[in-house]
Structure formats: structure tokens, C-alpha cells
Design a protein around this motif. Sequence first.
Motif, PDB file in Angstrom:
ATOM      1  N   GLN A 103       0.822  -1.214   0.000  1.00 38.29           N
ATOM      2  CA  GLN A 103       0.000   0.000   0.000  1.00 38.29           C
ATOM      3  C   GLN A 103       0.854   1.262   0.000  1.00 38.29           C
ATOM      4  OE1 GLN A 103      -3.462   0.222   2.502  1.00 38.29           O
ATOM      5  NE2 GLN A 103      -3.674  -1.998   2.634  1.00 38.29           N
ATOM      6  N   LEU A 104       2.132   1.128   0.388  1.00 44.05           N
ATOM      7  CA  LEU A 104       3.030   2.277   0.321  1.00 44.05           C
ATOM      8  C   LEU A 104       3.390   2.573  -1.132  1.00 44.05           C
ATOM      9  CD1 LEU A 104       5.520   1.403   3.215  1.00 44.05           C
ATOM     10  CD2 LEU A 104       3.784   3.209   3.239  1.00 44.05           C
ATOM     11  N   HIS A 105       3.686   3.824  -1.420  1.00 37.76           N
ATOM     12  CA  HIS A 105       4.147   4.203  -2.759  1.00 37.76           C
ATOM     13  C   HIS A 105       5.380   3.365  -3.107  1.00 37.76           C
ATOM     14  CE1 HIS A 105       5.968   6.605  -5.961  1.00 37.76           C
ATOM     15  NE2 HIS A 105       4.790   7.199  -6.110  1.00 37.76           N
ATOM     16  N   PRO A 106       5.542   2.954  -4.360  1.00 39.48           N
ATOM     17  CA  PRO A 106       6.700   2.129  -4.747  1.00 39.48           C
ATOM     18  C   PRO A 106       8.040   2.717  -4.340  1.00 39.48           C
ATOM     19  CG  PRO A 106       5.089   2.135  -6.514  1.00 39.48           C
ATOM     20  CD  PRO A 106       4.577   3.106  -5.478  1.00 39.48           C
ATOM     21  N   LEU A 107       8.191   4.038  -4.375  1.00 44.94           N
ATOM     22  CA  LEU A 107       9.470   4.626  -3.982  1.00 44.94           C
ATOM     23  C   LEU A 107       9.700   4.519  -2.473  1.00 44.94           C
ATOM     24  CD1 LEU A 107       9.756   7.796  -6.266  1.00 44.94           C
ATOM     25  CD2 LEU A 107      10.920   5.578  -6.486  1.00 44.94           C
ATOM     26  N   LEU A 108       8.636   4.574  -1.683  1.00 42.70           N
ATOM     27  CA  LEU A 108       8.780   4.345  -0.250  1.00 42.70           C
ATOM     28  C   LEU A 108       9.079   2.874   0.028  1.00 42.70           C
ATOM     29  CD1 LEU A 108       5.990   6.575   1.362  1.00 42.70           C
ATOM     30  CD2 LEU A 108       8.452   6.974   1.305  1.00 42.70           C
ATOM     31  N   GLN A 109       8.488   1.992  -0.761  1.00 42.60           N
ATOM     32  CA  GLN A 109       8.821   0.573  -0.627  1.00 42.60           C
ATOM     33  C   GLN A 109      10.306   0.361  -0.894  1.00 42.60           C
ATOM     34  OE1 GLN A 109       6.205  -2.222  -2.711  1.00 42.60           O
ATOM     35  NE2 GLN A 109       4.620  -0.645  -2.810  1.00 42.60           N
ATOM     36  N   GLN A 110      10.808   0.945  -1.974  1.00 41.46           N
ATOM     37  CA  GLN A 110      12.220   0.794  -2.323  1.00 41.46           C
ATOM     38  C   GLN A 110      13.122   1.314  -1.205  1.00 41.46           C
ATOM     39  OE1 GLN A 110      13.373   2.870  -5.899  1.00 41.46           O
ATOM     40  NE2 GLN A 110      15.547   2.684  -5.453  1.00 41.46           N
ATOM     41  N   LEU A 111      12.787   2.487  -0.674  1.00 41.63           N
ATOM     42  CA  LEU A 111      13.590   3.079   0.390  1.00 41.63           C
ATOM     43  C   LEU A 111      13.699   2.151   1.587  1.00 41.63           C
ATOM     44  CD1 LEU A 111      15.093   5.548   1.585  1.00 41.63           C
ATOM     45  CD2 LEU A 111      12.854   6.379   2.365  1.00 41.63           C
ATOM     46  N   HIS A 112      12.590   1.507   1.934  1.00 42.21           N
ATOM     47  CA  HIS A 112      12.589   0.673   3.131  1.00 42.21           C
ATOM     48  C   HIS A 112      12.944  -0.777   2.859  1.00 42.21           C
ATOM     49  CE1 HIS A 112      11.480   3.764   5.912  1.00 42.21           C
ATOM     50  NE2 HIS A 112      10.517   4.171   5.109  1.00 42.21           N
ATOM     51  N   GLN A 113      13.159  -1.115   1.613  1.00 45.80           N
ATOM     52  CA  GLN A 113      13.731  -2.418   1.285  1.00 45.80           C
ATOM     53  C   GLN A 113      15.248  -2.353   1.274  1.00 45.80           C
ATOM     54  OE1 GLN A 113      11.650  -2.946  -2.451  1.00 45.80           O
ATOM     55  NE2 GLN A 113      10.475  -4.669  -1.657  1.00 45.80           N
ATOM     56  N   GLN A 114      15.777  -1.244   0.762  1.00 45.16           N
ATOM     57  CA  GLN A 114      17.217  -1.133   0.530  1.00 45.16           C
ATOM     58  C   GLN A 114      17.923  -0.171   1.474  1.00 45.16           C
ATOM     59  OE1 GLN A 114      17.690  -0.054  -3.577  1.00 45.16           O
ATOM     60  NE2 GLN A 114      16.630  -1.859  -4.350  1.00 45.16           N
ATOM     61  N   VAL A 122      -1.490   4.691   6.503  1.00 44.33           N
ATOM     62  CA  VAL A 122      -1.093   4.821   5.105  1.00 44.33           C
ATOM     63  C   VAL A 122      -2.217   5.537   4.361  1.00 44.33           C
ATOM     64  CG1 VAL A 122      -0.450   3.615   2.985  1.00 44.33           C
ATOM     65  CG2 VAL A 122       0.308   2.731   5.209  1.00 44.33           C
ATOM     66  N   ILE A 123      -1.907   6.711   3.844  1.00 45.47           N
ATOM     67  CA  ILE A 123      -2.894   7.539   3.146  1.00 45.47           C
ATOM     68  C   ILE A 123      -2.363   7.853   1.759  1.00 45.47           C
ATOM     69  CG2 ILE A 123      -4.196   9.698   3.184  1.00 45.47           C
ATOM     70  CD1 ILE A 123      -3.777   9.762   6.233  1.00 45.47           C
ATOM     71  N   GLU A 124      -3.050   7.361   0.735  1.00 45.97           N
ATOM     72  CA  GLU A 124      -2.652   7.572  -0.661  1.00 45.97           C
ATOM     73  C   GLU A 124      -1.170   7.251  -0.865  1.00 45.97           C
ATOM     74  OE1 GLU A 124      -3.844  11.528  -1.681  1.00 45.97           O
ATOM     75  OE2 GLU A 124      -5.978  11.006  -1.765  1.00 45.97           O
ATOM     76  N   THR A 129       2.846  16.147  17.984  1.00 46.74           N
ATOM     77  CA  THR A 129       3.708  15.989  16.813  1.00 46.74           C
ATOM     78  C   THR A 129       2.897  15.529  15.607  1.00 46.74           C
ATOM     79  OG1 THR A 129       5.546  15.324  18.241  1.00 46.74           O
ATOM     80  CG2 THR A 129       5.751  14.834  15.892  1.00 46.74           C
ATOM     81  N   GLU A 130       3.116  16.171  14.479  1.00 46.79           N
ATOM     82  CA  GLU A 130       2.559  15.734  13.205  1.00 46.79           C
ATOM     83  C   GLU A 130       3.726  15.416  12.284  1.00 46.79           C
ATOM     84  OE1 GLU A 130      -0.146  17.306   9.422  1.00 46.79           O
ATOM     85  OE2 GLU A 130       0.195  18.617  11.154  1.00 46.79           O
ATOM     86  N   ALA A 131       3.745  14.212  11.708  1.00 45.38           N
ATOM     87  CA  ALA A 131       4.873  13.835  10.857  1.00 45.38           C
ATOM     88  C   ALA A 131       4.403  12.883   9.773  1.00 45.38           C
ATOM     89  CB  ALA A 131       5.980  13.185  11.688  1.00 45.38           C
ATOM     90  N   TYR A 132       4.923  13.112   8.564  1.00 46.07           N
ATOM     91  CA  TYR A 132       4.593  12.204   7.462  1.00 46.07           C
ATOM     92  C   TYR A 132       5.700  12.224   6.424  1.00 46.07           C
ATOM     93  CZ  TYR A 132       3.146  16.413   4.851  1.00 46.07           C
ATOM     94  OH  TYR A 132       3.108  17.642   4.236  1.00 46.07           O
ATOM     95  N   LYS A 133       5.693  11.206   5.580  1.00 44.80           N
ATOM     96  CA  LYS A 133       6.549  11.159   4.392  1.00 44.80           C
ATOM     97  C   LYS A 133       5.710  10.578   3.270  1.00 44.80           C
ATOM     98  CE  LYS A 133       8.491   6.899   6.323  1.00 44.80           C
ATOM     99  NZ  LYS A 133       9.685   6.232   6.832  1.00 44.80           N
ATOM    100  N   ARG A 134       5.820  11.200   2.106  1.00 41.36           N
ATOM    101  CA  ARG A 134       5.058  10.761   0.947  1.00 41.36           C
ATOM    102  C   ARG A 134       5.832  11.149  -0.312  1.00 41.36           C
ATOM    103  NH1 ARG A 134       0.427  15.241   2.300  1.00 41.36           N
ATOM    104  NH2 ARG A 134       1.404  17.044   1.279  1.00 41.36           N
ATOM    105  N   ILE A 135       5.397  10.651  -1.428  1.00 40.74           N
ATOM    106  CA  ILE A 135       6.076  10.934  -2.691  1.00 40.74           C
ATOM    107  C   ILE A 135       5.266  11.956  -3.484  1.00 40.74           C
ATOM    108  CG2 ILE A 135       6.973   9.960  -4.829  1.00 40.74           C
ATOM    109  CD1 ILE A 135       8.385   8.983  -2.280  1.00 40.74           C
TER     110      ILE A 135
END
Length: 197
Positions: free
Chosen positions: A14-25, A117-119, A144-150
Motif C-alpha cells: 500500500q506504500l508508494h513504490p518509492l517508499l517501498q524501495q527506500l525501506h527495502q534497501q 497509510v494515506i494515498e 507531533t505531526e509527521a509524514y513522508k510521501r512521494i
Amino acid sequence: MSVVERWFGAGFTQLHPLLQQLHQQGGKLHGDVDLQFGRGLAGVIGVRLATRLGVPTKQARVKFQVDIHDSDNTLHWNRYFADSAVLYSRFQPSGSWPHGHWLESTGAVKLALAVDVIEGGWYWRPLKAWLHGVRIPLWLLPHTEAYKRIEEGRYQFYVGFNLPLLGNLFSYSGALQLEHTATIPNSATAITVAAAP
């Protein structure tokens, strides 16, 4: 398989593919961040909080990088603000998504954080807090408000702190780029091959 993949399980997709890549590698993200401070008393508190975290307070925009990797079932985020001290955070998984959480340790503060996970984006949601190992109510700490998205192929993130009645204390945000990384065979840990600044 990385610690993030294991924690998310089937929900990892459900994560954006680039976030998946970041957390795989793992990898190193870099760019400029915008620093914003509140007005009046909120600004005074914000500057003090930022200083304790090692965040510069004299400029509105600074160079920033974060090294992300996992080891020993722990996710590591090492943040570098310009020439200031490094802000180290360790995240240990508990349970699994969507009902589990991460335990973030940054200095004397530990937070239990759920993930929404939002969009395709990753949004932290605080659940519990500890100070020097003692459980404290969340309302005693700044919210605290924190997020990361593509966005447009870049890693957009936001971290903000506020207090009821006073509003925004300070925040930092920016759009970062991923440097080239190489992974060790049979390991989810990544080594950055670009030279450190």
C-alpha cells in the motif's frame, strides 16, 4: 526482508513504490529543508525545542540529509541539519500493521507510534510517550505531526510540533532526493556509496 517489510506484511504494497524501495534497501536522502517557528511565546518554546533536538534556529532554510537503514530488527534514522549535531532515532517494531506500532527512541524521549497509510504516504500517529523511561501523558509533550510521501518523484516530508492554545511551535519540511546505494547480498542493510558531506 527488511524490518519494515516484515512489520507491514501484506500491507507493505500500500506504500508508494518509492517508499517501498527506500525501506527495502535503505539509503541516504538529501536536500534543503524549510524551518518555520511560531510567533510570540510559541516561537520562544519552538526555538528551545529545536535547539535541544540539534536543529539550527538562525536560518529559514538549511541543508539536510537523513541516512536510513535497518539492523538487528531496528530501523535507524540519522538526521543531519547543516553543520549541527546529528539527531539519531531508533525505531523498534511492535506487533504488525495496521494494529501494531513502532517504538521511537530519540534522546531521553520514547514514543509509541502507529502508522496510517494515506494515498501511499506514511503518516505517524503518536499513541504513548515516555521520558527517561517514565510513562507520561501525551498532553505533557508538544503534539507531533509527521509524514513522508512521494510528490513528483521526490520524498516529501513534514515534521511539526504544536501546543494547544499556542499553536505551531516549529516545523521542518522539504522535498528530498535519494542518493545511489548498494546493498549487501542476502541482507536488507544498505551502505551508501556516495561520499558523506
